[in-house]
Scaffold this active site. Structure first.
Site, PDB file in Angstrom:
ATOM      1  N   ASP A 230       0.864  -1.168   0.000  1.00 24.76           N
ATOM      2  CA  ASP A 230       0.000   0.000   0.000  1.00 24.76           C
ATOM      3  C   ASP A 230       0.909   1.229   0.000  1.00 24.76           C
ATOM      4  O   ASP A 230       1.705   1.417   0.928  1.00 24.76           O
ATOM      5  CB  ASP A 230      -0.898  -0.035   1.241  1.00 24.76           C
ATOM      6  CG  ASP A 230      -1.820   1.173   1.344  1.00 24.76           C
ATOM      7  OD1 ASP A 230      -1.550   2.209   0.708  1.00 24.76           O
ATOM      8  OD2 ASP A 230      -2.805   1.077   2.104  1.00 24.76           O
TER       9      ASP A 230
ATOM     10  N   LYS B  75      -3.898  12.257  -1.362  1.00 22.64           N
ATOM     11  CA  LYS B  75      -2.934  12.744  -0.390  1.00 22.64           C
ATOM     12  C   LYS B  75      -1.840  13.517  -1.138  1.00 22.64           C
ATOM     13  O   LYS B  75      -2.081  14.601  -1.638  1.00 22.64           O
ATOM     14  CB  LYS B  75      -2.360  11.555   0.388  1.00 22.64           C
ATOM     15  CG  LYS B  75      -3.402  10.815   1.219  1.00 22.64           C
ATOM     16  CD  LYS B  75      -2.773   9.617   1.936  1.00 22.64           C
ATOM     17  CE  LYS B  75      -3.801   8.829   2.720  1.00 22.64           C
ATOM     18  NZ  LYS B  75      -4.319   9.564   3.877  1.00 22.64           N
TER      19      LYS B  75
END
Lengths: 398, 398
Positions: free
Chosen positions: A185, A211
């Site tokens: 991830d 993000k």
């Protein structure tokens, strides 16, 4: 350093009086994003209507954007595709990996993984009903826990709480030597640090774009499958966009070629238009420059905060090579301290029970931001400015 | 008729010289949508940054929008939530339903179901590894195929090719009498016809928002779970947004209350802002009025086309009560005919092998549109205007 960070900062719309150190949670708006999305709505959806799927290239965007992100994470062309949420992409990658290791039953992860990855693994394992086990160890115990039982090692490279970074290449080598596959991830890696999926021999990777990649709230996730594995993957989420011929409307599923089969449903075109505005900035950037500047920023922040705030405890690794692009400190009153900081225009975030989290994003964060933020934090700690009822009242936390 | 369709049409941005009969594939732009999304980007994401998750209500939008859509489909408040794509929502609903019928192994569907529903069922059944079977019969044979073996009946209410409509309430009663649960796909129902999930005793329903609900390309899907079942559902896609306390960051999954547990990952806020612009129109509408006008429009179209085009064969049920809000005709040269129509400004679509498909959407389609479209189709057929190489060349079809 080839990347012009003054130029990249100018390509964001920054708020007056705000030092934004939460781009590791939600990136700010690229200056061009509103216009990019407006044009998509007005000129594409509005004028071309249904024909925009072909004429405006909508159908190809998940793959085209995948290649642009792929460059930032060391992925070969044609190995990354956009879509869905990170949770869904974790499920796809883990399901695919487990099916490639039918004789093994253990998914190994760590307690520093982002919870939704663990939750999705739980749900998948329950569905599989085949006696799989999710084995979760402390981050520092992962390496020792890799053995011949492990089907899949599933890790978030950079810990969302502390910024601690796993050694990707080393762990992949360990896992492969034990016959396991690895799912990474990259939520706190993509756009934050140098990642070399191809060079590290990665199998599967997933990540989000809202993000460090600044695609906006709920922007699509991405998934990488190594070329040597892609055509062997049997998708668990076998949606029509991953079909070999979606518009043949066959009654039976046949997976598309390579990474195409990891597509599921209709792609979110407006969110992708927003991501394009951000990728227009990212296309100008060298990740080695990002990493070098990130280390400068984080080192300066650690030094200044430790000097000014003796009661804050560094929660991130002190060695910059061992962490991502965030710095965390612990304090029992962390929640109130963060509220006090936000009231002073320094936006980081808080993670229970006691972590103050600060993301450093060279595209738009300057050394001046770092010194001002540290100075304000120093004042708040020196004068106990956080010790007020208004800062201690817990709102719903995001 | 309480709904003012002149007013609703004025709330869309329609293209000059275009008669858009493809709102069953991608709805057109609400006039307010560009501004709505701009405000979300600039005032919420841009100015509030991370705090918008609470301050702008982003976190609650999947549920709030679910209630607005719920009104259109006869769902109780708090039973519908937005997110993901329809394919993912099908997977969630089917997985949940199968788990509630652990002693049965058959998923019954029909060949008129949209292929991705069947594909997702295939993938789920393979993952389950428990000997489940996807049994697919002709649409008219569904009723006879319901028996004590069936765990879940999974149907799309309105056939995407022909508009043929299943009798929801009757089939639910049949299925329930046999001990089966039912999953309805409302892709061509929501905003198209009257649906009364609560009154029909529905168990699960899913749908998309980019067709009749005009949310734009890749807008989020929705899922309904009956209140009597919601707290018994064990989510297969157990993402953090469906956790009882997402921001506690627990390592173990605990499902949220009721429909909340069907949320998975971070919601797509820009696509939801677009959907809000459309729901501002839908909030003014009574579905009984939509249905009445839809029948007027489709009846007029069938009559005019049959009068003008003797070589076209009606593929939709002749009885308006037996169909949704689309009309399909068959012709061996259907592809070229549709291209010729599009060249004349009448946008419908083609579905292999021979179906010309026309969606009727009372919010913005007028009786004049219907008569003009039929007249143009009549000219094309009368003068064989479709018989040109440029119309016969197959582009990638959406």
């Amino acid at each position: 350093m080839g990347t012009d960070f003054t130029a990249t900062r100018a390509m964001f719309r920054m708020q007056e009086g705000v030092i934004y150190l939460d781009g590791n949670s939600l990136g700010p708006t690229p200056a061009a994003v509103a216009e990019k999305v407006r044009a998509c709505i007005t000129n594409e959806w509005g004028e071309m209507l249904i024909t925009a799927w072909n004429r405006a290239g909508w159908m190809d965007k998940p793959r085209a954007l995948g290649d642009r992100i792929g460059r930032l994470i060391g992925a070969e062309r044609g190995t990354v595709v956009l879509g869905d949420t990170l949770s869904i992409k974790v499920y796809q990658a883990l399901a695919a990996a487990l099916e490639l290791r039918p004789d093994r039953k253990v998914v190994l992860s760590d307690t520093g993984n982002f919870p939704t990855d663990l939750y999705m693994a739980e749900g998948l394992i329950r569905s599989l009903g085949g006696g799989h086990e999710l084995r979760t160890v402390a981050p520092e115990e992962v390496e020792a826990a890799i053995n011949q039982d492990i089907a899949v090692l599933m890790l978030t490279e950079v810990d969302y709480r502390t910024g601690r970074k796993h050694e990707m290449k080393h762990l992949i080598e360990m896992a492969h030597a034990a016959g396991a596959l690895v799912v990474w991830d990259l939520a706190h890696s993509a756009g934050a640090i140098e990642v070399d999926l191809s060079g590290a021999g990665a199998d599967f990777a997933v990540g989000c774009t809202y993000k460090y990649l600044n695609s906006g709230p709920g922007g699509p996730a991405f998934i990488y499958v190594a070329p040597r594995l892609a055509d062997r993957v049997n998708p668990a989420l076998s949606g029509w966009m991953g079909h070999e011929a979606p518009f043949a409307f066959d009654l039976g599923y046949r997976p598309g070629e390579g990474i195409e089969r990891m597509r599921v449903g209709t792609p979110p075109i407006l969110q992708m238009a927003a991501l394009e505005a951000s990728m227009d900035i990212w296309d100008r950037v060298d990740m080695a420059d990002i990493r070098a500047r990130s280390i400068e920023l984080t080192e300066a922040f650690v030094e200044a905060v430790e000097a000014a705030c003796p009661t804050l405890t560094l929660a991130s690794p002190r060695d910059p090579e061992a962490r991502g692009s965030q710095i965390s400190f612990r304090h029992p009153e962390g929640y109130a301290i963060m509220q006090a900081l936000i009231a002073r225009g320094v936006i980081g975030d808080f993670r229970a029970p006691d972590i103050l989290r600060f993301g450093f994003t060279p595209l738009y964060t300057t050394m001046e931001d770092v010194s001002h933020a540290a100075a304000i934090l120093g004042e708040i700690m020196r004068d106990n400015l956080w010790d007020r009822a208004e800062f201690k009242t817990r709102a719903k936390v995001t």
